[in-house]
Design a protein around this motif. Sequence first.
Motif, short mmCIF file in Angstrom:
data_model
loop_
_atom_site.label_atom_id
_atom_site.label_comp_id
_atom_site.label_asym_id
_atom_site.label_seq_id
_atom_site.Cartn_x
_atom_site.Cartn_y
_atom_site.Cartn_z
N LEU A 24 0.83 -1.21 0.00
CA LEU A 24 0.00 0.00 0.00
C LEU A 24 0.87 1.26 0.00
O LEU A 24 0.57 2.22 -0.71
CB LEU A 24 -0.95 0.00 1.20
CG LEU A 24 -2.07 -1.04 1.14
CD1 LEU A 24 -2.81 -1.10 2.46
CD2 LEU A 24 -3.01 -0.76 -0.01
N LYS A 29 -0.94 4.58 -1.13
CA LYS A 29 -2.10 4.55 -0.23
C LYS A 29 -1.60 4.60 1.21
O LYS A 29 -0.48 4.20 1.52
CB LYS A 29 -2.92 3.27 -0.44
CG LYS A 29 -3.55 3.17 -1.82
CD LYS A 29 -4.64 4.20 -2.01
CE LYS A 29 -5.36 3.98 -3.33
NZ LYS A 29 -6.49 4.87 -3.50
N GLY A 36 -9.84 0.33 1.98
CA GLY A 36 -9.68 1.30 0.92
C GLY A 36 -9.99 0.70 -0.43
O GLY A 36 -10.43 -0.45 -0.54
#
Length: 106
Positions: A24, A29, A36
């Motif tokens: 991620l 992210k 998510g």
Amino acid sequence: MLIIFKSPASGDVIMFEKNGKEMLSVLGKDPADAKGIFTVEQLPAAIATLKDAIAADKARQAEKADTDETEAKPGGGGVSFFQRAVPLLEILERSLKDKQPVTWGV
């Protein structure tokens, strides 16, 4: 704990939390987010970023192998980043092809 990446276009990709959070982070992210989504619009950039990270890791592994050739060591060097990233790359590519988002923690 586990992080499970899901998409209607493919089977789930399950990773240990540490490895999933690393992926991620590489993909831009927030690894602290419990859940998510990679929208269909975000998939091309995520795929390109992950491919670049995989290529960089492969280059590091090859360089490391060249420098370690002279040392005797036991087998089982562990699982590298690129080996962990390939299943995630595949789910991202299949999802883009089928125009489906990829989620985690849902």
